[in-house]
Design an enzyme around this catalytic site. Structure first.
Site, PDB file in Angstrom:
ATOM      1  N   TYR A 149     100.763 -74.265 -45.606  1.00  0.00           N
ATOM      2  CA  TYR A 149      99.891 -74.009 -44.467  1.00  0.00           C
ATOM      3  C   TYR A 149     100.716 -73.497 -43.298  1.00  0.00           C
ATOM      4  CZ  TYR A 149      96.436 -74.998 -40.762  1.00  0.00           C
ATOM      5  OH  TYR A 149      95.554 -74.907 -39.719  1.00  0.00           O
ATOM      6  N   ASP A 244     108.936 -72.070 -41.845  1.00  0.00           N
ATOM      7  CA  ASP A 244     107.954 -72.696 -40.972  1.00  0.00           C
ATOM      8  C   ASP A 244     108.323 -74.170 -40.897  1.00  0.00           C
ATOM      9  OD1 ASP A 244     105.860 -73.905 -39.722  1.00  0.00           O
ATOM     10  OD2 ASP A 244     104.284 -72.986 -40.952  1.00  0.00           O
ATOM     11  N   LYS A 272     104.714 -79.503 -33.293  1.00  0.00           N
ATOM     12  CA  LYS A 272     104.665 -80.955 -33.502  1.00  0.00           C
ATOM     13  C   LYS A 272     105.758 -81.715 -32.731  1.00  0.00           C
ATOM     14  CE  LYS A 272     101.647 -80.492 -37.383  1.00  0.00           C
ATOM     15  NZ  LYS A 272     101.550 -79.598 -38.501  1.00  0.00           N
TER      16      LYS A 272
HETATM   17  C1  LIG Z   1     100.702 -78.255 -38.439  1.00  0.00           C
HETATM   18  C2  LIG Z   1     101.319 -77.030 -39.021  1.00  0.00           C
HETATM   19  C3  LIG Z   1     101.030 -75.743 -38.535  1.00  0.00           C
HETATM   20  C4  LIG Z   1      99.976 -75.507 -37.497  1.00  0.00           C
HETATM   21  O1  LIG Z   1     100.280 -76.114 -36.293  1.00  0.00           O
HETATM   22  P1  LIG Z   1      99.070 -76.420 -35.235  1.00  0.00           P
HETATM   23  O2  LIG Z   1      99.798 -76.988 -34.062  1.00  0.00           O
HETATM   24  O3  LIG Z   1      98.164 -77.376 -35.923  1.00  0.00           O
HETATM   25  O4  LIG Z   1      98.425 -75.132 -34.948  1.00  0.00           O
HETATM   26  C5  LIG Z   1     101.713 -74.679 -39.053  1.00  0.00           C
HETATM   27  N1  LIG Z   1     102.639 -74.840 -40.008  1.00  0.00           N
HETATM   28  C6  LIG Z   1     102.939 -76.056 -40.518  1.00  0.00           C
HETATM   29  C7  LIG Z   1     103.995 -76.179 -41.565  1.00  0.00           C
HETATM   30  C8  LIG Z   1     102.276 -77.183 -40.044  1.00  0.00           C
HETATM   31  O5  LIG Z   1     102.551 -78.381 -40.587  1.00  0.00           O
END
Ligand SMILES: *Cc1c(COP(=O)(O)O)cnc(C)c1O
Length: 432
Positions: A149, A244, A272
Site C-alpha cells: 500500500y 516506501d 507516521k
Molecule cells: C500508511 C501508509 C501510507 C499512507 O500514509 P497516510 O498517512 O495514511 O496517507 C503509505 N505507505 C505506507 C507503507 C503506509 O503504511
C-alpha cells in the site's frame, strides 16, 4: 484488570450516529471493523500503551494509531513540547527553524536521504515521489508489488493492501484506466517477475516502489537477497529504487529498513513516526533528484500546511526520544517475546499459524505458511482471525481489525503488558 465482559453501550450509540454523518461512520475504512465483524469501539483518550473507550473500558493497544505512537501515546515530553509550540501559533505557511531541525534529523538518520520535502501524509509523500520518479527518468511506468500500500492516489490503487485488501476491492471505481495503465505489478519477494517486467518494458520503467518490510498485507519480511536484487535490477535497467518507509521508517531501526538491511534506495517516503502523532509525511533522497522539486526545479508539489510547526515539533521530540540508547533493543526484545509467544500458543492449541516480527512491527497469520507474498497471506483463515480479534478486544487487548495489517508496539509497552497480552491470547486462541 483483564476485562472478561465489556459494556459498549456508548460506543454503539456514537457509532450508530456516525453512520448517518460520515460514510460507514468513519474517516478511514479499516476503522469500521468490516473485516473482523462486530462494532468498533469509540475512543475517548489514549496514554502510553493504553486506550480508554467512551464506556470507560481500558485496552492494551497494538495499533498505536497505525504506527506513529512508537513512544507510546501522548508521551509527556511530546505533549510539553507541543504546549510550548502552540503558544507561538498553529500554522505559519512560511519557513521556520523547526523544519531545518527535523530535516537535519531525517537526513542524518536515513541513509538515502540527502534532501527532504515535508508534506502532510504518507499518501501525499507517495504522490510526490511518483511525480518525481517519472520526471527524473522521463519514463511513465512504475513497478509496485501485490499487497503493498502506498496511499490512496489513483496510480497506486492496483493490487493495493491495507483497506483495499481488507475490503477485498481489487481496485476502486473512480480510478480511470489511464491512471493505472502505467502501473505494473509483481508478487512480493519475486525477483524473476520483476526482471521479466523490465525486459518487456525496456526503457519505459521509471522505478520500483515497495514496502521494504510489508505491513499492509499483514507482516511480511523480505527474503534474503530480495532488496539487494531490486537494487541491482534497477541499476541495470536505469530505473530508480524507492522504499516506501512510511510505516518502517524509524520503526524497523532508527534509519529505517534501509539501515537494517544495508540497501540504499534512490528515494524514500516517510510518514507516521516522523509526525509523532500529528499529520506529517516526507519524501527525500539523492540531492540530484530532489533538486528537481519546485522551486529548486520544475517538478511541482506544494502544501498550505506542509512543514506545520506543531507537526514538526511532535516529530522532532519523537525522534529525540527514539535516540536514547537501548530503545531499539528494548523494542526488539518485547516485540519478539510477543510474536514468538502468540505463535507458540497457536501451535500448542493446534491452530495453523505463522508470523514474525522485526523490531517494533509484528504479525500473525492463521495459515500454516510460510507467507512470502500477498497470495500466501490470502490463504489465512480470516473468519478465525475475526473471532480472535473479537475475543482479544473483549478481554482488553486492541489489535488491528484486519488479518492484513501489521501490529505495532511502543517503548511504553512493559514486559507485564506483554505477559498479560499472552495470557489473554492463550484463553482466546484455545477457545477458537
Ligand atoms: C500508511 C501508509 C501510507 C499512507 O500514509 P497516510 O498517512 O495514511 O496517507 C503509505 N505507505 C505506507 C507503507 C503506509 O503504511
Amino acid at each position: 484488570m483483564v476485562n472478561t465482559t465489556i459494556k459498549t453501550t456508548k460506543s454503539q450509540e456514537v457509532f450508530a450516529a456516525a453512520q448517518n454523518l460520515m460514510p460507514g461512520g468513519v474517516s478511514s475504512p479499516v476503522r469500521a471493523f468490516k473485516s473482523v465483524g462486530g462494532q468498533p469501539i469509540v475512543f475517548d483518550r489514549v496514554k502510553g500503551a493504553y486506550i480508554w473507550d467512551v464506556d470507560g473500558n481500558q485496552y492494551i493497544d497494538y495499533v498505536g494509531t497505525w504506527g506513529p505512537a512508537i513512544c507510546g501515546h501522548a508521551h509527556p515530553e511530546v505533549i510539553a513540547a507541543l504546549h510550548e509550540a502552540l503558544e507561538k501559533g498553529t500554522s505559519f505557511g512560511a519557513p521556520s527553524t523547526l523544519e531545518n531541525v527535523l530535516a537535519e534529523m531525517v537526513i542524518d538518520a536515513v541513509p538515502s536521504i540527502e534532501m527532504v520535502r515535508f508534506v502532510n501524509s504518507g499518501t501525499e509523500a507517495c504522490m510526490g515521489v511518483l511525480r518525481l520518479m517519472r520526471a527524473f527518468t522521463n519514463r511513465d511506468k512504475i513497478i509496485k508489488f501485490e499487497g503493498c500500500y502506498h496511499g490512496h492516489a489513483d496510480t497506486f490503487l492496483v493490487k493495493a493492501g491495507s483497506g483495499v485488501a481488507t475490503l477485498g476491492l481489487p481496485d476502486s471505481p473512480g480510478v480511470p484506466k489511464a491512471a493505472t495503465s502505467t502501473t505494473l505489478t509483481a508478487p512480493y519477494n519475486d525477483l524473476e517477475s520483476v526482471k521479466a517486467l523490465f525486459e518487456e518494458n525496456r526503457d519505459e520503467i521509471a522505478g520500483v516502489i515497495l514496502e521494504p518490510v510489508v505491513g499492509n498485507a499483514g507482516f511480511i519480511a523480505p527474503d534474503a537477497g530480495f532488496l539487494e536484487g531490486l537494487r541491482e535490477l534497477t541499476h541495470e535497467y536505469g530505473a530508480l529504487l524507492v522504499f516506501d518507509e512510511v510505516m518502517t521508517g524509524f520503526r524497523i531501526a532508527y534509519g529505517g529498513a534501509q539501515e537494517k538491511f544495508g540497501v540504499t534506495p534512490d528515494l524514500t517516503t516517510l510518514g507516521k513516526v516522523i509526525g509523532g502523532g500529528l499529520p506529517v509525511g516526507a519524501y527525500g533522497g539523492r540531492r540530484d533528484i530532489m533538486s528537481m522539486v519546485a522551486p529548486a526545479g520544475p517538478v511541482y508539489q506544494a502544501g498550505t500546511l506542509s512543514g506545520n510547526p506543531l507537526a514538526m515539533t511532535a516529530g522532532i521530540k519523537t525522534l529525540e526520544l527514539l535516540q536514547k540508547p537501548g530503545t531499539y533493543d528494548y523494542l526488539e526484545r518485547i516485540t519478539k517475546k510477543l510474536a514468538d509467544g502468540l505463535l507458540q500458543i497457536a501451535k500448542e492449541t493446534g491452530h495453523a499459524a505463522c508470523g514474525g516480527q522485526i523490531s517494533a512491527m509484528f504479525g500473525l497469520f492463521f495459515t500454516s505458511g510460510p507467507v512470502h507474498n500477498y497470495e500466501d497471506a490470502k490463504k489465512s483463515d480470516t473468519a478465525k482471525f475475526g473471532r480472535f480479534h473479537r475475543g482479544m478486544l473483549e478481554r482488553g487487548v486492541y489489535l488491528a481489525p484486519s488479518q492484513f495489517e501489521a501490529g505495532f508496539t511502543s517503548f511504553a509497552h512493559t514486559e507485564e503488558d506483554i505477559d498479560q497480552t499472552l495470557a489473554v491470547a492463550r484463553d482466546v486462541i484455545s477457545s477458537l
